[in-house]
Design an enzyme around this catalytic site. Sequence first.
Site, short mmCIF file in Angstrom:
data_model
loop_
_atom_site.label_atom_id
_atom_site.label_comp_id
_atom_site.label_asym_id
_atom_site.label_seq_id
_atom_site.Cartn_x
_atom_site.Cartn_y
_atom_site.Cartn_z
N ILE A 191 16.18 7.60 60.72
CA ILE A 191 17.39 6.62 61.17
C ILE A 191 18.63 6.78 60.57
O ILE A 191 18.81 7.13 59.54
CB ILE A 191 16.84 5.22 60.55
CG1 ILE A 191 15.55 4.73 61.05
CG2 ILE A 191 17.97 3.94 61.19
CD1 ILE A 191 15.51 4.53 62.91
N PRO A 195 9.65 17.54 52.14
CA PRO A 195 10.95 17.04 52.00
C PRO A 195 10.81 15.56 51.94
O PRO A 195 9.58 14.96 52.24
CB PRO A 195 11.64 17.66 53.34
CG PRO A 195 10.52 17.57 54.27
CD PRO A 195 9.45 18.12 53.65
N GLU A 205 13.69 17.58 37.92
CA GLU A 205 14.89 16.97 38.09
C GLU A 205 15.08 15.72 38.48
O GLU A 205 14.68 15.26 39.53
CB GLU A 205 15.72 17.88 39.03
CG GLU A 205 15.62 19.62 38.99
CD GLU A 205 16.48 19.87 37.80
OE1 GLU A 205 17.32 19.00 37.12
OE2 GLU A 205 16.36 21.02 37.47
N CYS A 227 22.57 12.22 41.49
CA CYS A 227 21.81 11.93 40.10
C CYS A 227 22.79 11.90 39.00
O CYS A 227 22.63 11.05 38.19
CB CYS A 227 20.85 12.97 40.12
SG CYS A 227 21.63 14.55 40.36
N GLU A 238 18.92 2.91 36.58
CA GLU A 238 19.53 3.77 37.76
C GLU A 238 19.65 2.94 38.93
O GLU A 238 18.72 2.48 39.51
CB GLU A 238 18.82 5.25 38.00
CG GLU A 238 19.73 5.82 38.84
CD GLU A 238 19.03 7.28 39.32
OE1 GLU A 238 17.67 7.01 39.38
OE2 GLU A 238 19.66 8.18 39.19
N LYS A 240 15.87 14.16 27.97
CA LYS A 240 15.19 12.95 27.88
C LYS A 240 14.34 12.59 29.15
O LYS A 240 13.83 13.51 29.84
CB LYS A 240 16.16 11.87 27.42
CG LYS A 240 16.83 12.14 26.01
CD LYS A 240 17.35 10.93 25.28
CE LYS A 240 18.52 10.33 26.00
NZ LYS A 240 19.38 9.42 25.31
N GLY A 242 14.72 14.89 32.90
CA GLY A 242 13.91 16.05 33.39
C GLY A 242 13.17 16.95 32.47
O GLY A 242 13.37 17.03 31.25
P1 NAD Z 1 11.40 9.50 44.94
O1 NAD Z 1 11.08 9.90 43.56
O2 NAD Z 1 11.35 8.29 45.62
O3 NAD Z 1 11.08 10.67 45.80
C1 NAD Z 1 11.34 11.90 45.72
C2 NAD Z 1 10.35 12.80 46.46
O4 NAD Z 1 8.95 12.53 45.99
C3 NAD Z 1 9.98 12.53 48.23
O5 NAD Z 1 9.89 13.74 48.67
C4 NAD Z 1 8.84 11.36 48.01
O6 NAD Z 1 8.15 11.56 49.19
C5 NAD Z 1 8.06 12.31 46.98
N1 NAD Z 1 7.03 11.25 46.40
C6 NAD Z 1 6.91 10.15 46.03
N2 NAD Z 1 5.87 9.64 45.52
C7 NAD Z 1 5.23 10.93 45.44
C8 NAD Z 1 3.79 11.28 44.64
N3 NAD Z 1 3.20 10.07 44.26
N4 NAD Z 1 3.51 12.32 44.48
C9 NAD Z 1 4.09 13.32 45.11
N5 NAD Z 1 5.30 13.12 45.79
C10 NAD Z 1 5.72 12.02 45.85
O7 NAD Z 1 13.02 9.76 44.78
P2 NAD Z 1 14.23 9.56 46.12
O8 NAD Z 1 14.36 7.88 46.20
O9 NAD Z 1 14.15 10.49 47.08
O10 NAD Z 1 15.61 10.12 45.28
C11 NAD Z 1 16.39 9.78 44.31
C12 NAD Z 1 16.08 9.74 43.07
O11 NAD Z 1 16.04 11.34 42.65
C13 NAD Z 1 17.12 9.30 42.06
O12 NAD Z 1 16.50 8.91 40.87
C14 NAD Z 1 17.88 10.56 41.63
O13 NAD Z 1 18.47 10.41 40.42
C15 NAD Z 1 16.89 11.70 41.69
N6 NAD Z 1 17.49 12.95 42.08
C16 NAD Z 1 17.54 13.78 40.97
C17 NAD Z 1 18.31 14.99 41.10
C18 NAD Z 1 18.23 15.89 39.72
O14 NAD Z 1 18.83 16.95 40.05
N7 NAD Z 1 18.05 15.57 38.69
C19 NAD Z 1 18.78 15.28 42.44
C20 NAD Z 1 19.03 14.30 43.37
C21 NAD Z 1 18.25 13.26 43.18
#
Ligand code: NAD
Length: 492
Positions: free
Chosen positions: A28, A179, A253, A287, A388, A458, A461
């Site tokens: 969406i 993804p 990460e 992030c 966060e 911490k 990551g």
């Molecule tokens: P999320 O953890 O909900 O999802 C990330 C990915 O993990 C998605 O593809 C999701 O489908 C998958 N996923 C979810 N549950 C899973 C499981 N049990 N097993 C395997 N895969 C699973 O995160 P989000 O909401 O997509 O992204 C936001 C978060 O990402 C924020 O906390 C942000 O800080 C973090 N982030 C970190 C960095 C970094 O480089 N440190 C960069 C970008 C985003």
Amino acid sequence: MTNLNIKAFQIGGKWIGDDVRREVITSIDPADGSVAGIVSRALPSDVDEAVEIASQAFKNKPWRKLRPDQRATTLYTIGSRLLAERESLAKLQMNDSGKPWKECLNMVDMAAGNFRYYAAVCETWQNEVTSPRGDYFSMAMAEPFGVVAAITPWNSPLISESQKIAPALAVGNAVLLKPSEETPQLAIELGRICSESGLPEGLLTVLPGYGEDVGAALVNHPGVRMISFTGGTDTGRIISSSAGRRLIPVGMELGGKSPHIVFEDADLDKAVAGVLSGIFGSAGQSCVAGSRLFVQKSIYQKFIKELVERTAKIRVGLPSDLTTQMGPVISEAHRQKIASYVDIGRAEGGQILTGGRIPDIPALKNGWFYMPTIIDGLNNSARICQEEIFGPVLVALPFENEEDVILQGNDSVFGLAAGIWTSDYSRAWRIARELEAGSVWINTYKQSHIATPFGGFKDSGIAREKGLHGLRLYSQVKSIFWGMHSNPIQLG
Ligand code: NAD
């Protein structure tokens, strides 16, 4: 709406979703709630086949045996082809994630740069010859793991995905990319571009599925030998636990709650601009967002007044409008989560200095916009200072002196990034060394490039992406000893 055709994905050259009725994932557009795209949904049952094809591609196809400069040629081609499709990829990115147009163009450029950088590293990377301690030749070589699973979030898909795929392929691995279900379209295009650039079949498979089923199936599949994850800390913990049981390495990460520190001797004009872009860039869905602002007490009132005035002038608008400075957040559910955190802040005694609401602009009424928000009057132990939010919400806190701000800045489970604004260089150095953060910016914020390592301390990551560390992440070291001795080895 960009395209109502159902986007199929490929497993081993076979299009999935083209000829069979499948469940779909609908992306969406956060700017207006319209359908940005529909993709065939990968299922856990696809994972077995994809892993098998990736394993065969890794074992039997010559990719990992190609000379590094030959692998590099394909990676350079992928970079060029991304740029050749710059506008259409940026448009897809804008519709999938609601990011402003210029940011989307920039993301394509960065993704292309990631492939170029790892192509260059691939052909210049040297194995180590170690000093002999006898009549033998010894060396340490980087070897691929085999099949690597890459799992990415929705906030910067093209960047996160290229940052993983390029180094993993450079080393010689096969990659299975899952993804985010929120932004599944870019990865499918990236898969197509890699294939059209000459990447042998099976070395990159994109599985646009949900985390709890396809993601979990990948993580737990015995054929997957390494996991690279970017996403939330709670998800990272679940994945790391599974990987720990299986004794396979991970790159993690994760989330952040980064302190952004302004001293009384800072260039205040630059500091205000840095703080604004540090939290409100990408609508706070970054992030490394500088979401905890610490301002020295002596300038607190003056600085906050200026910050609030400039925040109120931020142009919240449609991503396609070139004057927009802040677009929508990713989904209705996410906006609701952000609003709930603001309510928690209010209930904890915080004062909303600006924002704290949905904009009342008619053109934005169908999208998921939220006004840039500044809250103060809380202390660092408040929930909105510790958790966060991942949205355009800044919590402002005063501090007394260096010791105080180091204590408060480090009082967090996270340790992803930090910013310091001061004209005292030795103070900047002292504080940068004391802060528990993977990246520290001094008199700037959110700068990054592919050659400098990135990752968190911490709960933010494990391991580092980017730079040479990013290549090491996808390789395991093999030591080889080659005997040169003329006489047989003596027993005892
Ligand atoms: P999320 O953890 O909900 O999802 C990330 C990915 O993990 C998605 O593809 C999701 O489908 C998958 N996923 C979810 N549950 C899973 C499981 N049990 N097993 C395997 N895969 C699973 O995160 P989000 O909401 O997509 O992204 C936001 C978060 O990402 C924020 O906390 C942000 O800080 C973090 N982030 C970190 C960095 C970094 O480089 N440190 C960069 C970008 C985003």
